[in-house]
Design a protein around this motif. Structure first.
Motif, mmCIF file in Angstrom:
data_model
loop_
_atom_site.group_PDB
_atom_site.id
_atom_site.type_symbol
_atom_site.label_atom_id
_atom_site.label_comp_id
_atom_site.label_asym_id
_atom_site.label_seq_id
_atom_site.Cartn_x
_atom_site.Cartn_y
_atom_site.Cartn_z
ATOM 1 N N GLU A 16 -33.836 -11.232 27.818
ATOM 2 C CA GLU A 16 -35.170 -11.708 27.443
ATOM 3 C C GLU A 16 -36.225 -10.626 27.666
ATOM 4 O O GLU A 16 -37.136 -10.455 26.855
ATOM 5 N N ALA A 17 -36.103 -9.856 28.763
ATOM 6 C CA ALA A 17 -37.058 -8.790 29.034
ATOM 7 C C ALA A 17 -36.939 -7.675 27.994
ATOM 8 O O ALA A 17 -37.949 -7.112 27.565
ATOM 9 N N VAL A 22 -39.196 -4.931 23.071
ATOM 10 C CA VAL A 22 -39.123 -4.551 21.653
ATOM 11 C C VAL A 22 -40.228 -5.242 20.864
ATOM 12 O O VAL A 22 -40.913 -4.629 20.053
ATOM 13 N N GLN A 23 -40.453 -6.532 21.122
ATOM 14 C CA GLN A 23 -41.470 -7.285 20.378
ATOM 15 C C GLN A 23 -42.879 -6.759 20.666
ATOM 16 O O GLN A 23 -43.751 -6.823 19.796
ATOM 17 N N SER A 24 -43.117 -6.229 21.873
ATOM 18 C CA SER A 24 -44.450 -5.726 22.201
ATOM 19 C C SER A 24 -44.761 -4.425 21.469
ATOM 20 O O SER A 24 -45.918 -4.052 21.360
ATOM 21 N N GLN A 25 -43.737 -3.731 20.961
ATOM 22 C CA GLN A 25 -43.952 -2.462 20.274
ATOM 23 C C GLN A 25 -43.764 -2.563 18.766
ATOM 24 O O GLN A 25 -43.860 -1.563 18.067
ATOM 25 N N THR A 26 -43.476 -3.741 18.258
ATOM 26 C CA THR A 26 -43.247 -3.918 16.822
ATOM 27 C C THR A 26 -43.998 -5.149 16.339
ATOM 28 O O THR A 26 -44.567 -5.894 17.116
ATOM 29 N N LYS A 27 -43.973 -5.338 15.028
ATOM 30 C CA LYS A 27 -44.557 -6.542 14.429
ATOM 31 C C LYS A 27 -43.420 -7.408 13.905
ATOM 32 O O LYS A 27 -42.486 -6.905 13.279
ATOM 33 N N THR A 35 -30.412 -14.364 10.960
ATOM 34 C CA THR A 35 -29.693 -14.325 12.233
ATOM 35 C C THR A 35 -30.480 -13.493 13.234
ATOM 36 O O THR A 35 -31.344 -12.690 12.856
ATOM 37 N N ARG A 36 -30.144 -13.690 14.495
ATOM 38 C CA ARG A 36 -30.822 -12.922 15.533
ATOM 39 C C ARG A 36 -30.482 -11.439 15.411
ATOM 40 O O ARG A 36 -31.311 -10.570 15.665
ATOM 41 N N GLY A 37 -29.259 -11.126 15.015
ATOM 42 C CA GLY A 37 -28.841 -9.736 14.847
ATOM 43 C C GLY A 37 -29.646 -9.020 13.772
ATOM 44 O O GLY A 37 -30.029 -7.861 13.936
ATOM 45 N N GLN A 38 -29.915 -9.710 12.672
ATOM 46 C CA GLN A 38 -30.696 -9.099 11.598
ATOM 47 C C GLN A 38 -32.154 -8.911 12.015
ATOM 48 O O GLN A 38 -32.786 -7.929 11.652
ATOM 49 N N LEU A 39 -32.676 -9.848 12.815
ATOM 50 C CA LEU A 39 -34.036 -9.691 13.335
ATOM 51 C C LEU A 39 -34.093 -8.472 14.255
ATOM 52 O O LEU A 39 -34.989 -7.641 14.148
ATOM 53 N N GLY A 40 -33.109 -8.343 15.132
ATOM 54 C CA GLY A 40 -33.063 -7.199 16.033
ATOM 55 C C GLY A 40 -32.962 -5.894 15.284
ATOM 56 O O GLY A 40 -33.615 -4.906 15.640
#
Length: 90
Positions: A16-17, A22-27, A35-40
């Motif tokens: 989660e951290a 990653v989310q704090s540095q991207t949009k 899928t979660r993998g494609q989002l990542g």
């Protein structure tokens, strides 16, 4: 006698951290990823696109920086023992 630094193991980040970092540095993309993998992958691709050198050490502008002196705490177990012999050519 050669010693290595006594390093205190760093705490590993939870999944989660890492996601939050990653989310704090991207949009986030406007559409939901299937899928979660494609989002990542899309977020990771954004991070790569932000860095123009993609990990390559390239020439850049010169910056003046101060020298930081740090302490060295050695581990109690030696890594290597060696002798240094000075040689003077005749």
């Amino acid at each position: 006698v050669v010693f290595q630094e006594n390093i205190v193991p760093k705490e590993t980040l939870s999944e989660e951290a890492l996601d939050l970092a990653v989310q704090s540095q991207t949009k986030l993309p406007p559409k939901t990823a299937p899928t979660r993998g494609q989002l990542g992958k899309s977020l990771f691709d954004q991070l790569l696109a932000q860095d123009g050198t993609r990990g390559l050490i390239a020439e850049g502008e010169s910056k003046v920086s101060a020298i930081k002196t740090v302490s060295f705490e050695r581990d109690s177990i030696p890594v290597m023992v060696t002798s240094i012999r000075y040689y003077t050519p005749r």
